[in-house]
Design a protein around this motif. Structure first.
Motif, PDB file in Angstrom:
ATOM      1  N   ALA A 177       0.829  -1.205   0.000  1.00 22.27           N
ATOM      2  CA  ALA A 177       0.000   0.000   0.000  1.00 22.27           C
ATOM      3  C   ALA A 177       0.859   1.250   0.000  1.00 22.27           C
ATOM      4  O   ALA A 177       1.731   1.426   0.827  1.00 22.27           O
ATOM      5  CB  ALA A 177      -0.919   0.013   1.221  1.00 22.27           C
ATOM      6  N   GLY A 178       0.567   2.132  -0.958  1.00 24.31           N
ATOM      7  CA  GLY A 178       1.200   3.431  -0.970  1.00 24.31           C
ATOM      8  C   GLY A 178       2.451   3.547  -1.787  1.00 24.31           C
ATOM      9  O   GLY A 178       2.804   4.628  -2.220  1.00 24.31           O
ATOM     10  N   GLU A 179       3.199   2.461  -2.051  1.00 23.75           N
ATOM     11  CA  GLU A 179       4.477   2.594  -2.720  1.00 23.75           C
ATOM     12  C   GLU A 179       4.332   3.089  -4.146  1.00 23.75           C
ATOM     13  O   GLU A 179       5.094   3.920  -4.609  1.00 23.75           O
ATOM     14  CB  GLU A 179       5.235   1.258  -2.693  1.00 23.75           C
ATOM     15  N   SER A 180       3.363   2.539  -4.892  1.00 22.92           N
ATOM     16  CA  SER A 180       3.217   2.923  -6.283  1.00 22.92           C
ATOM     17  C   SER A 180       2.893   4.400  -6.404  1.00 22.92           C
ATOM     18  O   SER A 180       3.374   5.083  -7.301  1.00 22.92           O
ATOM     19  CB  SER A 180       2.138   2.082  -6.963  1.00 22.92           C
ATOM     20  N   ALA A 181       2.035   4.886  -5.499  1.00 23.39           N
ATOM     21  CA  ALA A 181       1.615   6.272  -5.596  1.00 23.39           C
ATOM     22  C   ALA A 181       2.778   7.224  -5.374  1.00 23.39           C
ATOM     23  O   ALA A 181       2.802   8.316  -5.927  1.00 23.39           O
ATOM     24  CB  ALA A 181       0.514   6.550  -4.580  1.00 23.39           C
ATOM     25  N   ASP A 182       3.751   6.835  -4.558  1.00 20.74           N
ATOM     26  CA  ASP A 182       4.845   7.730  -4.236  1.00 20.74           C
ATOM     27  C   ASP A 182       5.616   8.153  -5.483  1.00 20.74           C
ATOM     28  O   ASP A 182       5.829   9.334  -5.707  1.00 20.74           O
ATOM     29  CB  ASP A 182       5.795   7.073  -3.233  1.00 20.74           C
ATOM     30  N   ASP A 192      -1.742  15.001  -6.720  1.00 20.35           N
ATOM     31  CA  ASP A 192      -2.347  14.556  -5.467  1.00 20.35           C
ATOM     32  C   ASP A 192      -3.621  13.798  -5.791  1.00 20.35           C
ATOM     33  O   ASP A 192      -4.209  13.973  -6.866  1.00 20.35           O
ATOM     34  CB  ASP A 192      -2.726  15.753  -4.585  1.00 20.35           C
ATOM     35  N   PHE A 193      -4.062  12.966  -4.831  1.00 20.22           N
ATOM     36  CA  PHE A 193      -5.390  12.403  -4.950  1.00 20.22           C
ATOM     37  C   PHE A 193      -6.390  13.540  -4.773  1.00 20.22           C
ATOM     38  O   PHE A 193      -6.206  14.419  -3.934  1.00 20.22           O
ATOM     39  CB  PHE A 193      -5.627  11.337  -3.884  1.00 20.22           C
ATOM     40  N   ARG A 194      -7.437  13.510  -5.584  1.00 18.21           N
ATOM     41  CA  ARG A 194      -8.427  14.572  -5.480  1.00 18.21           C
ATOM     42  C   ARG A 194      -9.184  14.488  -4.164  1.00 18.21           C
ATOM     43  O   ARG A 194      -9.646  15.495  -3.624  1.00 18.21           O
ATOM     44  CB  ARG A 194      -9.396  14.499  -6.655  1.00 18.21           C
ATOM     45  N   VAL A 195      -9.316  13.284  -3.622  1.00 14.45           N
ATOM     46  CA  VAL A 195      -9.920  13.107  -2.304  1.00 14.45           C
ATOM     47  C   VAL A 195      -8.883  13.498  -1.257  1.00 14.45           C
ATOM     48  O   VAL A 195      -7.780  12.942  -1.218  1.00 14.45           O
ATOM     49  CB  VAL A 195     -10.355  11.648  -2.093  1.00 14.45           C
ATOM     50  N   THR A 196      -9.202  14.444  -0.403  1.00 14.84           N
ATOM     51  CA  THR A 196      -8.250  14.905   0.604  1.00 14.84           C
ATOM     52  C   THR A 196      -8.083  13.853   1.697  1.00 14.84           C
ATOM     53  O   THR A 196      -8.938  12.972   1.871  1.00 14.84           O
ATOM     54  CB  THR A 196      -8.730  16.209   1.245  1.00 14.84           C
ATOM     55  N   PRO A 197      -6.975  13.903   2.453  1.00 12.04           N
ATOM     56  CA  PRO A 197      -6.803  12.965   3.565  1.00 12.04           C
ATOM     57  C   PRO A 197      -7.988  12.973   4.527  1.00 12.04           C
ATOM     58  O   PRO A 197      -8.430  11.919   4.985  1.00 12.04           O
ATOM     59  CB  PRO A 197      -5.518  13.451   4.241  1.00 12.04           C
ATOM     60  N   ARG A 235       0.974   7.934   7.969  1.00  9.73           N
ATOM     61  CA  ARG A 235       0.292   8.663   6.885  1.00  9.73           C
ATOM     62  C   ARG A 235       0.628   7.986   5.549  1.00  9.73           C
ATOM     63  O   ARG A 235       1.558   8.385   4.849  1.00  9.73           O
ATOM     64  CB  ARG A 235       0.724  10.127   6.882  1.00  9.73           C
ATOM     65  N   ILE A 236      -0.135   6.958   5.216  1.00  9.83           N
ATOM     66  CA  ILE A 236       0.129   6.192   4.004  1.00  9.83           C
ATOM     67  C   ILE A 236      -1.063   6.280   3.051  1.00  9.83           C
ATOM     68  O   ILE A 236      -2.172   6.589   3.446  1.00  9.83           O
ATOM     69  CB  ILE A 236       0.399   4.706   4.317  1.00  9.83           C
ATOM     70  N   SER A 237      -0.785   5.996   1.786  1.00  6.28           N
ATOM     71  CA  SER A 237      -1.844   5.940   0.790  1.00  6.28           C
ATOM     72  C   SER A 237      -2.571   4.606   0.911  1.00  6.28           C
ATOM     73  O   SER A 237      -1.941   3.547   1.009  1.00  6.28           O
ATOM     74  CB  SER A 237      -1.234   6.082  -0.607  1.00  6.28           C
ATOM     75  N   MET A 238      -3.897   4.656   0.904  1.00  5.25           N
ATOM     76  CA  MET A 238      -4.668   3.418   1.010  1.00  5.25           C
ATOM     77  C   MET A 238      -6.063   3.639   0.449  1.00  5.25           C
ATOM     78  O   MET A 238      -6.449   4.749   0.089  1.00  5.25           O
ATOM     79  CB  MET A 238      -4.752   2.941   2.455  1.00  5.25           C
ATOM     80  N   SER A 239      -6.825   2.559   0.386  1.00  2.00           N
ATOM     81  CA  SER A 239      -8.242   2.592   0.044  1.00  2.00           C
ATOM     82  C   SER A 239      -8.982   1.775   1.098  1.00  2.00           C
ATOM     83  O   SER A 239      -8.348   1.107   1.933  1.00  2.00           O
ATOM     84  CB  SER A 239      -8.486   2.000  -1.346  1.00  2.00           C
ATOM     85  N   ILE A 240     -10.300   1.793   1.066  1.00  2.00           N
ATOM     86  CA  ILE A 240     -11.067   0.993   2.026  1.00  2.00           C
ATOM     87  C   ILE A 240     -10.786  -0.485   1.825  1.00  2.00           C
ATOM     88  O   ILE A 240     -10.643  -1.245   2.792  1.00  2.00           O
ATOM     89  CB  ILE A 240     -12.572   1.302   1.893  1.00  2.00           C
ATOM     90  N   ASN A 241     -10.669  -0.927   0.570  1.00  2.75           N
ATOM     91  CA  ASN A 241     -10.340  -2.337   0.312  1.00  2.75           C
ATOM     92  C   ASN A 241      -8.955  -2.693   0.840  1.00  2.75           C
ATOM     93  O   ASN A 241      -8.743  -3.791   1.372  1.00  2.75           O
ATOM     94  CB  ASN A 241     -10.424  -2.636  -1.180  1.00  2.75           C
ATOM     95  N   ALA A 267     -14.840   1.974  -2.565  1.00  2.00           N
ATOM     96  CA  ALA A 267     -13.936   1.098  -1.801  1.00  2.00           C
ATOM     97  C   ALA A 267     -12.540   1.089  -2.379  1.00  2.00           C
ATOM     98  O   ALA A 267     -11.578   0.704  -1.698  1.00  2.00           O
ATOM     99  CB  ALA A 267     -14.499  -0.322  -1.761  1.00  2.00           C
ATOM    100  N   GLU A 268     -12.396   1.504  -3.659  1.00  2.00           N
ATOM    101  CA  GLU A 268     -11.088   1.519  -4.315  1.00  2.00           C
ATOM    102  C   GLU A 268     -10.472   2.911  -4.353  1.00  2.00           C
ATOM    103  O   GLU A 268      -9.335   3.081  -4.763  1.00  2.00           O
ATOM    104  CB  GLU A 268     -11.220   0.987  -5.751  1.00  2.00           C
ATOM    105  N   GLU A 269     -11.225   3.911  -3.946  1.00  2.00           N
ATOM    106  CA  GLU A 269     -10.740   5.289  -4.026  1.00  2.00           C
ATOM    107  C   GLU A 269      -9.595   5.499  -3.037  1.00  2.00           C
ATOM    108  O   GLU A 269      -9.706   5.191  -1.854  1.00  2.00           O
ATOM    109  CB  GLU A 269     -11.884   6.248  -3.727  1.00  2.00           C
ATOM    110  N   ARG A 270      -8.503   6.050  -3.526  1.00  2.00           N
ATOM    111  CA  ARG A 270      -7.295   6.180  -2.704  1.00  2.00           C
ATOM    112  C   ARG A 270      -7.243   7.540  -2.016  1.00  2.00           C
ATOM    113  O   ARG A 270      -7.737   8.547  -2.527  1.00  2.00           O
ATOM    114  CB  ARG A 270      -6.041   5.971  -3.547  1.00  2.00           C
ATOM    115  N   PHE A 271      -6.592   7.558  -0.851  1.00  2.41           N
ATOM    116  CA  PHE A 271      -6.428   8.777  -0.071  1.00  2.41           C
ATOM    117  C   PHE A 271      -5.262   8.559   0.886  1.00  2.41           C
ATOM    118  O   PHE A 271      -4.788   7.436   1.084  1.00  2.41           O
ATOM    119  CB  PHE A 271      -7.707   9.087   0.722  1.00  2.41           C
ATOM    120  N   LEU A 272      -4.780   9.631   1.457  1.00  4.03           N
ATOM    121  CA  LEU A 272      -3.745   9.537   2.477  1.00  4.03           C
ATOM    122  C   LEU A 272      -4.414   9.414   3.837  1.00  4.03           C
ATOM    123  O   LEU A 272      -5.227  10.258   4.213  1.00  4.03           O
ATOM    124  CB  LEU A 272      -2.833  10.765   2.446  1.00  4.03           C
TER     125      LEU A 272
END
Length: 335
Positions: A177-182, A192-197, A235-241, A267-272
Motif C-alpha cells: 500500500a502506498g508505494e506505487s503512488a509515491d 495529489d489524490f483529489r480526495v483529501t486525507p 500517513r500512508i496511501s490506502m483505500s477501504i479495500n 472502496a477503491e478510491e485512494r487517499f492519504l
C-alpha cells in the motif's frame, strides 16, 4: 480512428542511479500490440477511477509534468514523448525496476485524450535490447509477458492551454500500500489524490462505524479490533479495500463494510490516511452486555480501562473489572 499516435520508451531506474539513454519507438497502428493498447485506451474512461489533480508548483498555476504532456499533445513526436520518459526515469528507483512507458494519443470530438501507461519488464529479455533503438519484435516480447499488469493515467480536455489539470488513474500491479503512488502519482506526475486525507479518512471511519452498528457480534468485534489497531497507522496511501486487506478482515466483515457504501467504486478510491481524523470519529468504544451493563471508554484505551477474562473458559461469558475514582453519577432517560 480515435487513437492517432502511440510512442513507447524503455525506462531504466534513474533515481539514485546512473541516468541512461532512453530508447523509444513509434508503435504501428495495426497488429496484436496495437489491439491491446487500443483496448487500454478505450477502456480507460471506465477503468481509471482514482481521481487525481496536478499540483501547482512555485506558487503559480503551473506543473512541470502537465507542461510536458500538453506539449506532446500539441505535436506528438518521439522527442516530445522522450521528455516525459526522461522525467519518469528521474523518479523511478530500483524497487520499481525497468518499465515500458506507452503514450497513447487520440482525439474524440473536440477533446484531446492521452493515456500514459507503464508496464514492468522481464529483465531477462533486456539482454536483447538494442542500445540505440527499439524494434517492434523486441517490444512485443517484453510487452506480451506483462500485458495485464500496468499502471495507467488518463487525461482528456478540449483545451491544451487551460485544461488537463484533472486526471484519472488505475494501478493493476500488486504493490505494498502506498508505494506505487509515491513515485508514479506524487513524484512523476507531481499530483495529489483529489480526495483529501480528511475526506478519505472520514469516509473510511464512518463506513466502519456504520458497519459495526448493523453487523452481528462476531463481525462487530472483528471490525472494532481493526479500527483500534488502525489508530497507529502512519500517513500512508490506502483505500477501504486495502484497509480490509491490511487487517485481514473476514468475508462477512468485508461484506458488512461494502454494504455501507453507496457506490462500490468508493472502496477503491485512494487517499492519504490521517490518524487524527480517524481518531476523531472513532473516539469512544461502547460495549453492551446482556445483563444491562454498558461500558464506555476512549477507544484507544478501552482494553486498558476494562480488564476482561473469560468465565469458565467460555468465549461468550466475560467478566469485566475496572477501578478508578467516581467523578460523576447520573441517570439517563430510556433511549
Amino acid at each position: 480512428m480515435p487513437v492517432q499516435h502511440i510512442h513507447t520508451y524503455l525506462v531504466h531506474p534513474g533515481k539514485s542511479s546512473e541516468i541512461r539513454q532512453i530508447n523509444g519507438a513509434s508503435v504501428p497502428l495495426t497488429g496484436s500490440m496495437f489491439d491491446l493498447l487500443d483496448g487500454i485506451y478505450t477502456r480507460a474512461d471506465q477503468e481509471c477511477y482514482i481521481d487525481i489533480i496536478f499540483k501547482p508548483t512555485g506558487g503559480v498555476q503551473q506543473n512541470p509534468c502537465r507542461d510536458l504532456i500538453c506539449a506532446h499533445l500539441d505535436g506528438p513526436t518521439l522527442p516530445s514523448g522522450r521528455a516525459i520518459a526522461e522525467r519518469l526515469q528521474v523518479h523511478t528507483d530500483r524497487r520499481a525496476g525497468i518499465g515500458l512507458l506507452f503514450l497513447i494519443v487520440g482525439k474524440e470530438g473536440r477533446e484531446h485524450k492521452i493515456v500514459l501507461s507503464r508496464f514492468p519488464t522481464d529483465s531477462a529479455i533486456l539482454v536483447e535490447e538494442n542500445p540505440r533503438s527499439l524494434d517492434v519484435a523486441f517490444l512485443e516480447r517484453v510487452f506480451m509477458k506483462n500485458k495485464t499488469s500496468y499502471k495507467a493515467v488518463l487525461y482528456r480536455d478540449a483545451s491544451l492551454r487551460a485544461g488537463f489539470w484533472d486526471g484519472k488513474a488505475i494501478d493493476k500491479q500488486t504493490n505494498p500500500a502506498g508505494e506505487s503512488a509515491d513515485y508514479w502519482i506524487a513524484d512523476f506526475l507531481t499530483s495529489d489524490f483529489r480526495v483529501t486525507p480528511k475526506q478519505g479518512t472520514s469516509r473510511l471511519a464512518t463506513t466502519l462505524r456504520d458497519a459495526i452498528k448493523t453487523a452481528d457480534i462476531a463481525v462487530k468485534q472483528e471490525i472494532v479490533a481493526a479500527a483500534t489497531l488502525a489508530r497507529t497507522l502512519p500517513r500512508i496511501s490506502m483505500s477501504i479495500n486495502e484497509f480490509a486487506n491490511r487487517f485481514n478482515l473476514s468475508v462477512p466483515a468485508r461484506e458488512s463494510v461494502s454494504q455501507q457504501l453507496r457506490n462500490p467504486h468508493l472502496a477503491e478510491e485512494r487517499f492519504l490516511f490521517s490518524a487524527s481524523d480517524f481518531a476523531s470519529i472513532m473516539a469512544y468504544r461502547t460495549m453492551e452486555l446482556d445483563n444491562g451493563a454498558t461500558l464506555t471508554a476512549p477507544s484507544a484505551e478501552f482494553d486498558h480501562v476494562f480488564r476482561q477474562e473469560a468465565i469458565d473458559g467460555s468465549a461468550h461469558r466475560v467478566r469485566f473489572t475496572t477501578q478508578g475514582t467516581v467523578i460523576n453519577d447520573k441517570l439517563k432517560p430510556k433511549a
